[in-house]
Design an enzyme around this catalytic site. Sequence first.
Site, mmCIF file in Angstrom:
data_model
loop_
_atom_site.group_PDB
_atom_site.id
_atom_site.type_symbol
_atom_site.label_atom_id
_atom_site.label_comp_id
_atom_site.label_asym_id
_atom_site.label_seq_id
_atom_site.Cartn_x
_atom_site.Cartn_y
_atom_site.Cartn_z
ATOM 1 N N THR A 239 -8.043 -5.600 65.369
ATOM 2 C CA THR A 239 -8.126 -4.724 66.598
ATOM 3 C C THR A 239 -7.090 -3.431 66.318
ATOM 4 O O THR A 239 -6.119 -3.766 66.045
ATOM 5 C CB THR A 239 -7.802 -5.273 67.940
ATOM 6 O OG1 THR A 239 -8.503 -6.561 68.027
ATOM 7 C CG2 THR A 239 -7.965 -4.547 68.849
ATOM 8 N N LYS B 117 -14.149 -4.003 71.934
ATOM 9 C CA LYS B 117 -13.065 -4.875 71.682
ATOM 10 C C LYS B 117 -12.072 -4.490 72.805
ATOM 11 O O LYS B 117 -11.359 -5.546 73.573
ATOM 12 C CB LYS B 117 -12.585 -4.813 70.299
ATOM 13 C CG LYS B 117 -11.236 -5.946 70.133
ATOM 14 C CD LYS B 117 -11.488 -7.396 70.582
ATOM 15 C CE LYS B 117 -10.169 -7.938 70.319
ATOM 16 N NZ LYS B 117 -10.241 -9.306 70.704
ATOM 17 N N LYS C 298 -0.471 -4.330 72.343
ATOM 18 C CA LYS C 298 -0.934 -3.259 71.670
ATOM 19 C C LYS C 298 -2.280 -2.817 72.087
ATOM 20 O O LYS C 298 -2.738 -1.615 72.217
ATOM 21 C CB LYS C 298 -1.153 -3.597 70.384
ATOM 22 C CG LYS C 298 -1.796 -2.772 69.158
ATOM 23 C CD LYS C 298 -2.359 -3.558 68.107
ATOM 24 C CE LYS C 298 -3.254 -4.827 68.328
ATOM 25 N NZ LYS C 298 -3.826 -5.427 67.198
HETATM 26 P P1 NAD Z 1 -1.285 -12.651 62.748
HETATM 27 O O1 NAD Z 1 0.032 -11.906 62.843
HETATM 28 O O2 NAD Z 1 -1.499 -13.913 63.000
HETATM 29 O O3 NAD Z 1 -1.955 -12.485 61.416
HETATM 30 C C1 NAD Z 1 -2.031 -11.029 60.580
HETATM 31 C C2 NAD Z 1 -1.776 -11.549 58.913
HETATM 32 O O4 NAD Z 1 -1.697 -10.367 58.255
HETATM 33 C C3 NAD Z 1 -0.722 -12.360 58.796
HETATM 34 O O5 NAD Z 1 -0.710 -13.421 58.240
HETATM 35 C C4 NAD Z 1 0.388 -11.273 57.922
HETATM 36 O O6 NAD Z 1 1.296 -11.972 56.949
HETATM 37 C C5 NAD Z 1 -0.774 -10.507 57.282
HETATM 38 N N1 NAD Z 1 -0.405 -9.198 56.811
HETATM 39 C C6 NAD Z 1 0.208 -8.143 57.299
HETATM 40 N N2 NAD Z 1 0.602 -7.177 56.743
HETATM 41 C C7 NAD Z 1 -0.172 -7.518 55.570
HETATM 42 C C8 NAD Z 1 -0.398 -6.577 54.524
HETATM 43 N N3 NAD Z 1 0.227 -5.292 54.061
HETATM 44 N N4 NAD Z 1 -1.051 -6.994 53.471
HETATM 45 C C9 NAD Z 1 -1.652 -8.368 53.476
HETATM 46 N N5 NAD Z 1 -1.689 -9.157 54.554
HETATM 47 C C10 NAD Z 1 -0.873 -8.771 55.526
HETATM 48 O O7 NAD Z 1 -2.398 -11.795 63.510
HETATM 49 P P2 NAD Z 1 -3.823 -12.507 64.137
HETATM 50 O O8 NAD Z 1 -3.471 -13.107 65.349
HETATM 51 O O9 NAD Z 1 -4.556 -13.227 63.146
HETATM 52 O O10 NAD Z 1 -4.729 -11.204 64.347
HETATM 53 C C11 NAD Z 1 -5.399 -10.367 63.490
HETATM 54 C C12 NAD Z 1 -6.182 -9.345 64.098
HETATM 55 O O11 NAD Z 1 -7.014 -9.829 64.935
HETATM 56 C C13 NAD Z 1 -5.075 -8.449 65.142
HETATM 57 O O12 NAD Z 1 -5.558 -7.065 64.642
HETATM 58 C C14 NAD Z 1 -5.500 -8.822 66.328
HETATM 59 O O13 NAD Z 1 -5.296 -8.039 67.452
HETATM 60 C C15 NAD Z 1 -6.869 -9.291 66.460
HETATM 61 N N6 NAD Z 1 -7.170 -10.456 67.041
HETATM 62 C C16 NAD Z 1 -6.407 -11.622 67.480
HETATM 63 C C17 NAD Z 1 -6.864 -12.665 68.278
HETATM 64 C C18 NAD Z 1 -6.114 -13.957 68.170
HETATM 65 O O14 NAD Z 1 -6.404 -14.554 69.047
HETATM 66 N N7 NAD Z 1 -4.783 -14.091 67.868
HETATM 67 C C19 NAD Z 1 -8.297 -12.695 68.746
HETATM 68 C C20 NAD Z 1 -9.112 -11.621 68.407
HETATM 69 C C21 NAD Z 1 -8.421 -10.376 67.597
#
Ligand code: NAD
Length: 308
Positions: free
Chosen positions: A101, A177, A246
């Site tokens: 997102t 979204k 965010k």
């Molecule tokens: P998270 O923080 O758990 O996972 C993100 C991952 O990206 C981490 O493991 C981090 O180490 C990795 N990362 C960060 N910078 C990086 C880079 N430069 N190179 C490689 N890896 C990198 O976040 P999440 O909850 O998995 O969410 C991911 C996306 O999905 C976000 O945009 C969030 O808004 C969206 N989202 C989350 C949920 C939820 O319930 N958690 C649901 C729908 C959408």
Amino acid sequence: MSDSGHTYGFIGLGNMGGPMAANLSVFLTAVGRPPLIVFDAAGTADRAPEGAACAAGAAAVAQQADVVFLSLPDGPIVRAVAEEVAQASARRATALVDFSTVGIDAAREVDALMRAQGITYADCPVSGGRIGAQNATISLMWAGPADLLELHRPALESLAGNVFHVGERPGQGQALKLLNNFLSATITAATAEALLFGLTQDLDLKTMLDAVNVSTGGSNASREKFVRRVLPGTFDSGFDTALMAKDLQLFADSMRRAGSPEVFAGASEAVWREFLAVMPASDHMEIYKFIRDRDAGPEHRPAEDDTS
Ligand code: NAD
């Protein structure tokens, strides 16, 4: 059309990306495809799903995979990683599908950057939470070329329950979204406020949820999140407050720029912004504790590890 022969890459193995990549890897193994190529900046080996191959960085993923999936925290990180993908030497990747997102502007910007480098981009945020990602029941909101979606539909359906082609224009997936998460965040906060009122009337939390959940005030928030995360006091939905705040800010900004009528967006965004400032490292379901203790003064504010 079929996607036979493609090699897939996955960057970002967090709460969502981890289980999504795991489901995709199971599918690729089952149909005898090359292993999924994965990378996470916080450590790939301990996050890599079974059957996947670890890459040393985003560029290495782009060198080995035809299609690169991203599940990263926000727009600036996606932009930086997308550039690494596009600039990889001897790049094999020709398509980038972003499950993150990031907001409408970031999606459009990344699309333009990728287009300039001959990479096809799809803006494809997801909804359904960590449990939905684990169970492969999440929704995908794909904005991008329909033929690219059809080409990769089997891979996409291995990690999602519902795949929606919502438009051709990157940014449209983000718009859908963001409006979904505005609804989710606002209903979640309102449910906390409502239940806290009930407690002042000596109503029991479980009784309230049982009744509301079969009445008109019930929602996904009350049926799933409050029953599973608030009632048992675990507050562990796997969706960080920082990510929800965010999303609310992106939604409110986008709405105002679009001149769309606004009644609740500003109020909801302010609540989530304040919650993030008070409890920066929290799970978003701790909104219940934040609202409960909001007027109690800083000394009564919930501690990060308070699961009461
Ligand atoms: P998270 O923080 O758990 O996972 C993100 C991952 O990206 C981490 O493991 C981090 O180490 C990795 N990362 C960060 N910078 C990086 C880079 N430069 N190179 C490689 N890896 C990198 O976040 P999440 O909850 O998995 O969410 C991911 C996306 O999905 C976000 O945009 C969030 O808004 C969206 N989202 C989350 C949920 C939820 O319930 N958690 C649901 C729908 C959408």
